[in-house]
Design a protein around this motif. Structure first.
Motif, PDB file in Angstrom:
ATOM      1  N   GLU A 109      -2.157   8.934  -6.384  1.00  0.00           N
ATOM      2  CA  GLU A 109      -1.760   9.274  -5.019  1.00  0.00           C
ATOM      3  C   GLU A 109      -2.953   9.753  -4.191  1.00  0.00           C
ATOM      4  OE1 GLU A 109       2.196  11.300  -3.519  1.00  0.00           O
ATOM      5  OE2 GLU A 109       0.845  12.795  -4.409  1.00  0.00           O
ATOM      6  N   GLN A 110      -3.877  10.481  -4.836  1.00  0.00           N
ATOM      7  CA  GLN A 110      -5.048  10.995  -4.105  1.00  0.00           C
ATOM      8  C   GLN A 110      -6.062   9.901  -3.767  1.00  0.00           C
ATOM      9  OE1 GLN A 110      -3.963  12.242  -7.158  1.00  0.00           O
ATOM     10  NE2 GLN A 110      -4.426  14.416  -7.301  1.00  0.00           N
ATOM     11  N   ASN A 111      -5.955   8.745  -4.380  1.00  0.00           N
ATOM     12  CA  ASN A 111      -6.867   7.637  -4.104  1.00  0.00           C
ATOM     13  C   ASN A 111      -6.268   6.822  -2.950  1.00  0.00           C
ATOM     14  OD1 ASN A 111      -8.607   5.477  -4.075  1.00  0.00           O
ATOM     15  ND2 ASN A 111      -8.525   5.111  -6.281  1.00  0.00           N
ATOM     16  N   GLU A 112      -6.414   7.351  -1.751  1.00  0.00           N
ATOM     17  CA  GLU A 112      -5.784   6.758  -0.574  1.00  0.00           C
ATOM     18  C   GLU A 112      -6.286   5.360  -0.277  1.00  0.00           C
ATOM     19  OE1 GLU A 112      -6.264   9.668   2.517  1.00  0.00           O
ATOM     20  OE2 GLU A 112      -4.994  11.131   1.472  1.00  0.00           O
ATOM     21  N   ASP A 113      -7.563   5.094  -0.545  1.00  0.00           N
ATOM     22  CA  ASP A 113      -8.097   3.743  -0.307  1.00  0.00           C
ATOM     23  C   ASP A 113      -7.390   2.718  -1.190  1.00  0.00           C
ATOM     24  OD1 ASP A 113      -9.856   4.636   1.625  1.00  0.00           O
ATOM     25  OD2 ASP A 113     -11.565   4.760   0.255  1.00  0.00           O
ATOM     26  N   ALA A 114      -7.167   3.063  -2.460  1.00  0.00           N
ATOM     27  CA  ALA A 114      -6.482   2.143  -3.370  1.00  0.00           C
ATOM     28  C   ALA A 114      -5.032   1.941  -2.937  1.00  0.00           C
ATOM     29  CB  ALA A 114      -6.548   2.660  -4.801  1.00  0.00           C
ATOM     30  N   ALA A 115      -4.374   3.024  -2.541  1.00  0.00           N
ATOM     31  CA  ALA A 115      -2.984   2.912  -2.085  1.00  0.00           C
ATOM     32  C   ALA A 115      -2.901   1.985  -0.876  1.00  0.00           C
ATOM     33  CB  ALA A 115      -2.415   4.289  -1.769  1.00  0.00           C
ATOM     34  N   ARG A 116      -3.855   2.111   0.057  1.00  0.00           N
ATOM     35  CA  ARG A 116      -3.882   1.227   1.237  1.00  0.00           C
ATOM     36  C   ARG A 116      -4.159  -0.214   0.832  1.00  0.00           C
ATOM     37  NH1 ARG A 116      -6.071   5.690   3.853  1.00  0.00           N
ATOM     38  NH2 ARG A 116      -8.195   5.113   3.353  1.00  0.00           N
ATOM     39  N   PHE A 117      -5.081  -0.408  -0.113  1.00  0.00           N
ATOM     40  CA  PHE A 117      -5.404  -1.754  -0.593  1.00  0.00           C
ATOM     41  C   PHE A 117      -4.151  -2.438  -1.142  1.00  0.00           C
ATOM     42  CE2 PHE A 117      -6.221  -4.221  -4.487  1.00  0.00           C
ATOM     43  CZ  PHE A 117      -6.871  -5.312  -3.944  1.00  0.00           C
ATOM     44  N   TYR A 118      -3.447  -1.751  -2.023  1.00  0.00           N
ATOM     45  CA  TYR A 118      -2.264  -2.357  -2.626  1.00  0.00           C
ATOM     46  C   TYR A 118      -1.169  -2.597  -1.587  1.00  0.00           C
ATOM     47  CZ  TYR A 118      -4.253  -1.912  -7.278  1.00  0.00           C
ATOM     48  OH  TYR A 118      -5.055  -2.046  -8.383  1.00  0.00           O
ATOM     49  N   ALA A 119      -1.032  -1.703  -0.626  1.00  0.00           N
ATOM     50  CA  ALA A 119      -0.041  -1.907   0.444  1.00  0.00           C
ATOM     51  C   ALA A 119      -0.388  -3.171   1.238  1.00  0.00           C
ATOM     52  CB  ALA A 119       0.021  -0.688   1.355  1.00  0.00           C
ATOM     53  N   LYS A 120      -1.683  -3.349   1.553  1.00  0.00           N
ATOM     54  CA  LYS A 120      -2.113  -4.557   2.271  1.00  0.00           C
ATOM     55  C   LYS A 120      -1.856  -5.820   1.462  1.00  0.00           C
ATOM     56  CE  LYS A 120      -6.051  -4.947   4.282  1.00  0.00           C
ATOM     57  NZ  LYS A 120      -7.475  -4.894   4.618  1.00  0.00           N
ATOM     58  N   MET A 121      -1.903  -5.690   0.138  1.00  0.00           N
ATOM     59  CA  MET A 121      -1.675  -6.838  -0.739  1.00  0.00           C
ATOM     60  C   MET A 121      -0.188  -7.142  -0.899  1.00  0.00           C
ATOM     61  SD  MET A 121      -4.642  -7.989  -1.527  1.00  0.00           S
ATOM     62  CE  MET A 121      -4.054  -9.187  -2.694  1.00  0.00           C
ATOM     63  N   GLY A 122       0.673  -6.277  -0.379  1.00  0.00           N
ATOM     64  CA  GLY A 122       2.110  -6.543  -0.445  1.00  0.00           C
ATOM     65  C   GLY A 122       2.874  -5.704  -1.456  1.00  0.00           C
ATOM     66  N   PHE A 123       2.211  -4.735  -2.066  1.00  0.00           N
ATOM     67  CA  PHE A 123       2.893  -3.856  -3.015  1.00  0.00           C
ATOM     68  C   PHE A 123       3.688  -2.806  -2.247  1.00  0.00           C
ATOM     69  CE2 PHE A 123      -0.369  -5.677  -5.626  1.00  0.00           C
ATOM     70  CZ  PHE A 123       0.117  -5.635  -6.930  1.00  0.00           C
ATOM     71  N   VAL A 124       4.841  -2.434  -2.803  1.00  0.00           N
ATOM     72  CA  VAL A 124       5.664  -1.376  -2.223  1.00  0.00           C
ATOM     73  C   VAL A 124       5.908  -0.313  -3.287  1.00  0.00           C
ATOM     74  CG1 VAL A 124       6.791  -2.856  -0.515  1.00  0.00           C
ATOM     75  CG2 VAL A 124       7.806  -2.593  -2.775  1.00  0.00           C
ATOM     76  N   GLN A 125       6.057   0.913  -2.826  1.00  0.00           N
ATOM     77  CA  GLN A 125       6.283   2.014  -3.749  1.00  0.00           C
ATOM     78  C   GLN A 125       7.711   1.982  -4.278  1.00  0.00           C
ATOM     79  OE1 GLN A 125       5.046   5.881  -2.323  1.00  0.00           O
ATOM     80  NE2 GLN A 125       6.210   6.940  -3.911  1.00  0.00           N
ATOM     81  N   THR A 126       7.830   2.087  -5.599  1.00  0.00           N
ATOM     82  CA  THR A 126       9.143   2.102  -6.234  1.00  0.00           C
ATOM     83  C   THR A 126       9.417   3.426  -6.944  1.00  0.00           C
ATOM     84  OG1 THR A 126       8.225   1.097  -8.232  1.00  0.00           O
ATOM     85  CG2 THR A 126       9.165  -0.397  -6.561  1.00  0.00           C
ATOM     86  N   GLY A 127       8.422   4.290  -6.995  1.00  0.00           N
ATOM     87  CA  GLY A 127       8.605   5.575  -7.656  1.00  0.00           C
ATOM     88  C   GLY A 127       7.340   6.398  -7.590  1.00  0.00           C
ATOM     89  N   ARG A 128       7.422   7.587  -8.175  1.00  0.00           N
ATOM     90  CA  ARG A 128       6.294   8.520  -8.177  1.00  0.00           C
ATOM     91  C   ARG A 128       6.423   9.424  -9.392  1.00  0.00           C
ATOM     92  NH1 ARG A 128       5.085  13.719  -6.609  1.00  0.00           N
ATOM     93  NH2 ARG A 128       3.058  14.038  -5.620  1.00  0.00           N
TER      94      ARG A 128
END
Length: 150
Positions: A109-128
């Motif tokens: 979660e703290q790796n915001e750049d990676a989270a943004r990368f995956y969101a741009k690639m079409g990934f959606v959050q399903t849990g935490r």
């Protein structure tokens, strides 16, 4: 770019790619955490705990790698000098060609750049999860991609 299966002779180079990538992106980790995870990654590569693919540059040197457990991305790291140049995107698209479009990944979660990368690639959050896979207090976002076609 060329993606090839893991080569044992590249082991130390891939661990170095991992370390440079982590030091550039995982600023929330302290030194002892980095050393702990570095050992884990080194052992995972050495023991072939995941299906690993490398990306080579024009000089045939590894600049990134991805580790897979079927359609789950266990690890994806791009050398800090090659980040933002489409290498990660290339790895994800090549993985989709091999494994299909229903990929999953956990990202700190703290790796915001990676989270943004995956969101741009079409990934959606399903849990935490509050803890990472090693029980450390680094929350993980569970992401999933469901796309048709590549």
């Amino acid at each position: 770019m060329l993606m090839i299966p893991y080569r044992e002779q590249d082991h130390a180079k891939l661990v170095a790619v991992w370390e440079r990538a982590v030091r550039a992106t995982h600023t929330f980790l302290e030194e002892h955490h980095i050393l702990f995870y570095k050992q884990m990654v080194s052992e995972a590569l050495e023991q072939k705990q995941a299906e690993v693919w490398e990306v080579l540059d024009v000089e045939q040197e590894p600049i990134a790698f991805i580790g897979l457990d079927h359609s789950f991305i266990e690890m994806l790291f791009v050398d800090e000098h090659f980040q933002g140049q489409g290498v990660g995107k290339f790895l994800v698209f090549q993985t989709m060609k091999m494994k299909g479009s229903e990929l999953r990944v956990d990202v700190n979660e703290q790796n915001e750049d990676a989270a943004r990368f995956y969101a741009k690639m079409g990934f959606v959050q399903t849990g935490r999860s509050e803890l990472d896979g090693s029980g450390n207090p680094f929350p993980l976002l569970h992401l999933e991609m469901k796309r048709t076609g590549v």
